[in-house]
Enzyme design. Structure first.
Site, PDB file in Angstrom:
ATOM      1  NE  ARG A  81       5.606   3.772  -1.550  1.00  0.00           N
ATOM      2  CZ  ARG A  81       5.388   4.594  -2.135  1.00  0.00           C
ATOM      3  NH1 ARG A  81       4.762   6.042  -2.874  1.00  0.00           N
ATOM      4  NH2 ARG A  81       6.471   5.916  -2.407  1.00  0.00           N
ATOM      5  CB  SER A 125      10.678   2.781   2.024  1.00  0.00           C
ATOM      6  OG  SER A 125      11.292   3.921   1.698  1.00  0.00           O
ATOM      7  CD  GLU A 184       6.797   1.025   0.424  1.00  0.00           C
ATOM      8  OE1 GLU A 184       6.319   1.975   0.910  1.00  0.00           O
ATOM      9  OE2 GLU A 184       7.242   1.331  -0.595  1.00  0.00           O
TER      10      GLU A 184
HETATM   11  C1  LIG Z   1      16.287   0.022  -3.226  1.00  0.00           C
HETATM   12  C2  LIG Z   1      14.751  -0.490  -2.772  1.00  0.00           C
HETATM   13  C3  LIG Z   1      14.094   1.127  -2.981  1.00  0.00           C
HETATM   14  C4  LIG Z   1      12.461   1.022  -3.869  1.00  0.00           C
HETATM   15  N1  LIG Z   1      12.534   2.425  -3.683  1.00  0.00           N
HETATM   16  C5  LIG Z   1      11.060   3.296  -3.741  1.00  0.00           C
HETATM   17  C6  LIG Z   1      10.259   3.829  -4.668  1.00  0.00           C
HETATM   18  O1  LIG Z   1      11.347   4.936  -4.300  1.00  0.00           O
HETATM   19  N2  LIG Z   1       9.701   4.193  -4.220  1.00  0.00           N
HETATM   20  C7  LIG Z   1       8.603   2.524  -4.785  1.00  0.00           C
HETATM   21  O2  LIG Z   1       7.051   2.912  -5.104  1.00  0.00           O
HETATM   22  N3  LIG Z   1       9.210   1.232  -4.369  1.00  0.00           N
HETATM   23  C8  LIG Z   1      10.001   1.360  -4.111  1.00  0.00           C
HETATM   24  N4  LIG Z   1      10.705  -0.002  -3.658  1.00  0.00           N
HETATM   25  C9  LIG Z   1       9.519  -0.862  -3.872  1.00  0.00           C
HETATM   26  C10 LIG Z   1      10.086  -1.650  -5.096  1.00  0.00           C
HETATM   27  O3  LIG Z   1      10.284  -1.040  -5.786  1.00  0.00           O
HETATM   28  C11 LIG Z   1       8.530  -1.091  -6.111  1.00  0.00           C
HETATM   29  O4  LIG Z   1       7.788  -1.986  -5.479  1.00  0.00           O
HETATM   30  C12 LIG Z   1       8.553  -2.423  -7.581  1.00  0.00           C
HETATM   31  O5  LIG Z   1       7.714  -2.188  -8.165  1.00  0.00           O
HETATM   32  C13 LIG Z   1       8.370  -3.281  -7.156  1.00  0.00           C
HETATM   33  O6  LIG Z   1       8.203  -4.435  -8.372  1.00  0.00           O
HETATM   34  P1  LIG Z   1       8.566  -5.875  -8.351  1.00  0.00           P
HETATM   35  O7  LIG Z   1       8.856  -5.993  -9.656  1.00  0.00           O
HETATM   36  O8  LIG Z   1      10.089  -5.717  -7.752  1.00  0.00           O
HETATM   37  O9  LIG Z   1       7.864  -6.544  -7.689  1.00  0.00           O
HETATM   38  P2  LIG Z   1       7.897  -7.752  -5.955  1.00  0.00           P
HETATM   39  O10 LIG Z   1       8.619  -7.190  -5.474  1.00  0.00           O
HETATM   40  O11 LIG Z   1       8.345  -9.234  -7.095  1.00  0.00           O
HETATM   41  O12 LIG Z   1       6.132  -8.006  -6.838  1.00  0.00           O
HETATM   42  C14 LIG Z   1       5.839  -6.729  -5.386  1.00  0.00           C
HETATM   43  C15 LIG Z   1       3.995  -6.789  -5.428  1.00  0.00           C
HETATM   44  O13 LIG Z   1       3.573  -7.218  -6.614  1.00  0.00           O
HETATM   45  C16 LIG Z   1       3.182  -8.111  -7.380  1.00  0.00           C
HETATM   46  N5  LIG Z   1       3.025  -7.807  -9.119  1.00  0.00           N
HETATM   47  C17 LIG Z   1       4.929  -8.084  -9.282  1.00  0.00           C
HETATM   48  N6  LIG Z   1       4.292  -8.815 -10.298  1.00  0.00           N
HETATM   49  C18 LIG Z   1       3.534  -8.352 -11.175  1.00  0.00           C
HETATM   50  C19 LIG Z   1       2.488  -8.815 -12.518  1.00  0.00           C
HETATM   51  N7  LIG Z   1       3.048  -8.623 -13.068  1.00  0.00           N
HETATM   52  N8  LIG Z   1       0.875  -9.220 -12.402  1.00  0.00           N
HETATM   53  C20 LIG Z   1       0.171  -9.340 -10.896  1.00  0.00           C
HETATM   54  N9  LIG Z   1       1.565  -9.034  -9.406  1.00  0.00           N
HETATM   55  C21 LIG Z   1       2.299  -8.378 -10.083  1.00  0.00           C
HETATM   56  C22 LIG Z   1       3.967  -9.085  -6.531  1.00  0.00           C
HETATM   57  O14 LIG Z   1       2.463 -10.136  -7.228  1.00  0.00           O
HETATM   58  C23 LIG Z   1       3.465  -8.839  -4.731  1.00  0.00           C
HETATM   59  O15 LIG Z   1       2.587  -8.721  -4.487  1.00  0.00           O
HETATM   60  C24 LIG Z   1      12.472   0.305  -3.915  1.00  0.00           C
HETATM   61  C25 LIG Z   1      12.158  -1.115  -3.441  1.00  0.00           C
HETATM   62  C26 LIG Z   1      14.349  -0.945  -2.992  1.00  0.00           C
HETATM   63  C27 LIG Z   1      14.858  -2.552  -2.916  1.00  0.00           C
END
Ligand SMILES: Cc1cc2nc3c(=O)[nH]c(=O)nc-3n(C[C@H](O)[C@H](O)[C@H](O)COP(=O)(O)OP(=O)(O)OC[C@H]3O[C@@H](n4cnc5c(N)ncnc54)[C@H](O)[C@@H]3O)c2cc1C
Length: 346
Positions: free
Chosen positions: A164, A241, A338
């Site tokens: 993570r 999570s 997380e």
């Molecule tokens: C229902 C649910 C289930 C999930 N299951 C999992 C799982 O099984 N495993 C897991 O690891 N995670 C899980 N997650 C968490 C999440 O989906 C992941 O961490 C996902 O990769 C976040 O991506 P995002 O584009 O939504 O980022 P955001 O939520 O928009 O941003 C998260 C972070 O990443 C940064 N960021 C985003 N895009 C960029 C970019 N292009 N460049 C630089 N920084 C960036 C943001 O600034 C922020 O700091 C889950 C979330 C939900 C709601």
């Protein structure tokens, strides 16, 4: 590029909480990203990079500077020796890329099916599930370095990937904007069936599951835990999570089990043991379905704090603090959240 003002951020997140962005722009190209960064730097606006909003708790005050939504699209693939290499732009939907790879019979990310968010979000916390992490298959990450304005390719080895975490959310937090991620997958490779949930799903079968069957199984298991976004299901109004699984030394783990009894656990790197945070939360009295006004715990997963409608970020933080205190008192473990907390320390 059009810069908007006072844009509500809650609808752009899965939690559906938080205030507005003072300034907001959407980047459809690398040039847009450069221009937005230059604008923010010239005007002295703090910059926050938004992907799919699935790992965020946004403060009730919102973000005082520029929120830059990464919306770059495009996926291409090419053969490189024994691997099939996929270049995916940062704004692509993550699960769409997994579906594409599975349909192309390429193994390596099938267990990461159904995770919400963008491709660019995945290296940030080294997304993982059911025994796979993106760091297993990422070969490089194309980034804009906001400190010097240069675009470069960071190889996997320079990205600091571990459970993570990566340089993107740790040592170099806020420095790099992910533009594109390159994955090297195995054409015709076997599905990765390591975790008990998946083994159980396929128990008794005479032939190994295909990648497509594995993808469907992962999505079905996630659905049963509200870890798949389903419109209208308030158990999905979460950031997934809420706490990381604590990593303990074997000795600390054995001491914990001696006090608390058997705890679900998984082997981790360096001989350490990954302890199920969900178990710790549940056994501290925060059971599935718990409600505290507009916030609560998912009915299907003890590790997800959920917004039942009308919750504020302050409500979420209050429940988070209670859980952390109780787990610390009862088990001596400090749970680490997380999600990313946005706009709390401005
Ligand atoms: C229902 C649910 C289930 C999930 N299951 C999992 C799982 O099984 N495993 C897991 O690891 N995670 C899980 N997650 C968490 C999440 O989906 C992941 O961490 C996902 O990769 C976040 O991506 P995002 O584009 O939504 O980022 P955001 O939520 O928009 O941003 C998260 C972070 O990443 C940064 N960021 C985003 N895009 C960029 C970019 N292009 N460049 C630089 N920084 C960036 C943001 O600034 C922020 O700091 C889950 C979330 C939900 C709601």
């Amino acid at each position: 590029m059009h810069i908007q003002q006072q844009v509500p951020l809650a609808p752009l997140t899965t939690f559906k909480v938080g205030g507005p962005a003072r300034y907001f722009a959407e980047a459809l190209s690398e040039e847009d990203v450069r221009a937005a960064v230059a604008e923010a730097q010239t005007r002295g606006w703090p910059l926050f990079v938004l992907g799919g909003g699935s790992n965020l708790v946004i403060s009730d005050a919102g973000w005082p500077g520029l929120v830059l939504k990464i919306a770059l699209t495009g996926i291409s693939e090419r053969r490189d020796g024994a691997r099939m290499v996929f270049d995916a732009a940062a704004g692509e939907d993550w699960d769409g890329l997994v579906a594409h790879a599975v349909a192309s019979h390429c193994a390596g990310i099938e267990c990461l099916s159904g995770i919400p968010g963008t491709v660019g979000g995945t290296p940030v916390q080294n997304v993982g599930a059911y025994g796979q992490e993106v760091s297993d298959t990422i070969s490089s990450v194309r980034v804009l370095d906001t400190s010097g304005g240069k675009i470069c390719e960071l190889p996997n080895a320079d990205s600091g990937f571990a459970y993570r975490t990566s340089i993107f959310n740790a040592r170099e937090r806020g420095r790099y904007i992910v533009l594109r991620v390159t994955f090297a997958l195995v054409p015709g490779g076997a599905a990765h069936i390591e975790y008990a949930d998946l083994k159980g799903h396929f128990a008794g079968r005479s032939r190994p599951p295909t990648l497509a069957e594995t993808r469907e199984a992962v999505r079905a298991i996630r659905l049963s835990k509200a870890m798949l976004i389903v419109p209208g299901d308030d158990d999905c109004h979460s950031a997934g999570s809420f706490f990381k699984n604590p990593l303990l030394t074997r000795q600390a783990f054995e001491q914990l089990q001696a006090r608390a009894g058997p705890i679900p656990n998984f082997p981790a790197k360096d001989g350490r043991v990954k302890v199920a945070a969900a178990w710790l939360v549940e056994h501290s009295g925060f059971t599935k379905g718990l409600a505290r006004g507009p916030v609560g715990i998912s009915r299907k997963h003890a590790l997800a704090i959920v917004n039942r409608g009308g919750a504020t970020a302050a409500d979420i933080i209050a429940l988070k603090n209670q859980i952390q205190r109780r787990v610390l008192d009862q088990f001596g473990i400090q749970l680490q959240p997380e999600p990313v907390f946005v706009g709390f320390d401005q």
